[in-house]
Scaffold this active site. Structure first.
Site, PDB file in Angstrom:
ATOM      1  N   ARG A 137      36.039  44.888  43.544  1.00 31.15           N
ATOM      2  CA  ARG A 137      35.389  45.851  44.350  1.00 31.15           C
ATOM      3  C   ARG A 137      34.360  45.170  44.987  1.00 31.15           C
ATOM      4  O   ARG A 137      34.012  45.667  46.355  1.00 31.15           O
ATOM      5  CB  ARG A 137      34.894  46.879  43.387  1.00 31.15           C
ATOM      6  CG  ARG A 137      33.624  46.401  42.579  1.00 31.15           C
ATOM      7  CD  ARG A 137      33.401  47.226  41.246  1.00 31.15           C
ATOM      8  NE  ARG A 137      34.569  47.108  40.369  1.00 31.15           N
ATOM      9  CZ  ARG A 137      34.644  47.841  39.240  1.00 31.15           C
ATOM     10  NH1 ARG A 137      33.737  48.600  39.028  1.00 31.15           N
ATOM     11  NH2 ARG A 137      35.766  47.682  38.356  1.00 31.15           N
ATOM     12  N   LYS A 143      37.937  35.652  31.188  1.00 34.76           N
ATOM     13  CA  LYS A 143      38.775  36.468  30.459  1.00 34.76           C
ATOM     14  C   LYS A 143      39.344  35.744  29.295  1.00 34.76           C
ATOM     15  O   LYS A 143      39.459  34.341  29.516  1.00 34.76           O
ATOM     16  CB  LYS A 143      39.964  36.853  31.476  1.00 34.76           C
ATOM     17  CG  LYS A 143      39.788  37.611  32.578  1.00 34.76           C
ATOM     18  CD  LYS A 143      40.948  37.557  33.272  1.00 34.76           C
ATOM     19  CE  LYS A 143      40.761  38.721  34.655  1.00 34.76           C
ATOM     20  NZ  LYS A 143      40.694  40.177  34.452  1.00 34.76           N
TER      21      LYS A 143
END
Length: 457
Positions: A310, A236
């Protein structure tokens, strides 16, 4: 966790009058109070607080403006927790739902002061007699716990500390906790939890809390516990990492919800599963284009290492699904797409049951804890396809990101009678009367209300 915002019964306290616009004509108010309102220009705007003196200049009470009583301000009494001076107070006028008024004060009373001294002592309220004080304190304590966990930075809330927090919660209510840690995850077939967390100095782990009678209806909560998310090798930017201490917000939420369920002794067999990891970067970090084999046996091509939540949820949900729970709920700070669609204050949920959705939406409205149902749109499932594996964790395209993430998770649920997924933000970006900037509990009051109706104690 205790809630220390209410005075004990029988203590001397000062009155707070709740006054709407035009309150100068409120016949319930003493004539001297009405005169003071008129002479000071008090307008009764929502959240406006004015202190009242007696004829000797001492503090005699206060007035809280309620405005036009428009929807969206149910927790108007939160202003009192932030604006009243120290002391004991009581509500002197009837303003509707005393339970909501008491909870508003309790939520507004919250401060995160672990790392600095509180700047002042807060006021206390005599809990209205018609409010269920134990219920208000139960809900407020759960919100406090959730906020505290989210607000705590990873240097004090990594996988090890998150496990300690769950064990402390379990000890309070006589629950059991098992932890599967490090390479033991591989031995017990949780390969994706291990892969996501192996680059951190804090070994990844799967936490498993169980409580309640074995023959009770099975309710399983699964919370994303990514204690910090660098994005992995798909790192990020700096701005994107600033709030990543909150990426374990799903874990914090299921712990808060579990605390209410256990404290109320709802007749369920509760299970809480938290994959607790840090998505860090080192020589053994997983890579884009890696292909992982999940606990369920499905293979997953890694399209982006920043779609790690996930992955860890999938292994935990596959375990939960194996025992065919009556209800499985997962909560996760999963996608930025959910924020683009609905903003920070309205968490979307996805579910396989219309009756569940209807019951939850009704409960959410009743307790002023908004949620919004989103579609599990089957045609988008094809977007998960991969040419080399059963599915891709982050397919190209960039559209419908929250829906596609929910569809990914649905692949790991087969046997649960009902399943719901919550894509929460877990953060309040702007000051609200009942919520300071920082970690926020979303949807758990609505879920608790729904569960309390479905499984009454």
């Amino acid at each position: 966790m205790t809630v220390e915002c209410f005075s004990e019964d029988g203590v001397a306290s000062l009155p707070v009058y709740l006054v709407g616009k035009g309150g100068i004509d409120d016949a319930r108010l003493d004539a001297d109070v009405r005169r003071w309102i008129g002479e000071t220009g008090f307008r009764g705007s929502a959240g406006e607080v004015m202190l009242l003196p007696d004829n000797k200049g001492a503090l005699a009470g206060a007035i809280l403006g309620t405005g036009d009583d428009k929807p969206g301000t149910p927790f108007i009494t939160a202003h009192l927790a932030r604006k009243l001076p120290e002391g004991n107070w009581h509500l002197a006028t009837d303003a509707g739902d005393d339970g909501t008024l008491a909870l508003g004060f309790a939520l507004g009373h919250y401060r995160f002061d672990r790392y600095r001294k509180a700047d002042r002592h807060a006021p206390r309220l005599v809990c209205p007699t018609s409010a269920d004080r134990s219920q208000v304190e139960r809900i407020a304590a759960a919100c406090y716990l959730t906020r505290d966990l989210v607000n705590t930075p990873v240097n004090d809330m990594g996988p090890v500390e998150l496990e300690a927090g769950l064990r402390a919660l379990a000890k309070t209510y006589g629950a059991s906790v098992e932890a599967t840690i490090g390479d033991e995850l591989l031995a017990k077939n949780f390969p994706m939890i291990h892969t996501v967390g192996r680059a951190s100095v804090a070994p990844p782990r799967l936490l498993d809390l169980q409580w309640g009678r074995d023959d009770a209806p099975k309710v399983t909560l699964v919370g994303k516990g990514v204690c910090f998310d660098t994005g992995g090798l798909d790192i990020k930017p700096a701005a994107g990492m600033l709030l990543m201490k909150k990426d374990m917000g799903g874990a914090a939420h299921v712990m808060g919800l579990a605390s209410m369920i256990m404290d109320a002794r709802l007749p369920v067999r509760l299970r809480v599963l938290i994959p607790a990891v840090e998505n860090a970067i080192s020589g053994n970090a997983f890579r884009p284009s890696d292909i992982l084999t999940s606990r369920k046996g499905l293979t997953v091509e890694i399209g982006n290492t920043d779609a790690e939540g996930r992955l860890v949820l999938a292994d935990a949900m596959a375990l939960a699904d194996e025992e065919e729970p009556e209800l499985m709920i997962d909560m996760a700070t999963l996608t930025g797409a959910a924020r683009v669609a609905l903003g920070p204050d309205l968490p979307p949920f996805y579910c396989t049951s219309d009756s569940f959705a209807s019951a939850l939406l009704d409960a959410a409205e009743n307790v002023h804890d908004p949620v919004w149902r989103m579609p599990l749109f089957d045609p988008y499932d094809r977007n998960l396809s991969s040419s080399v594996a059963d599915l891709n964790n982050a397919p190209a395209g960039g559209m419908a990101g929250s829906v596609i993430a929910a569809l990914f998770l649905r692949r790991f649920v087969e046997k649960a009678k009902e399943w719901a997924h919550f894509d929460i933000y877990a953060w309040n970006p702007k000051e609200k009367p009942h919520a300071p900037v920082g970690g926020e509990a979303q949807a758990i009051r609505a879920l608790y209300e729904m569960l309390s109706r479905r499984f009454p104690a």
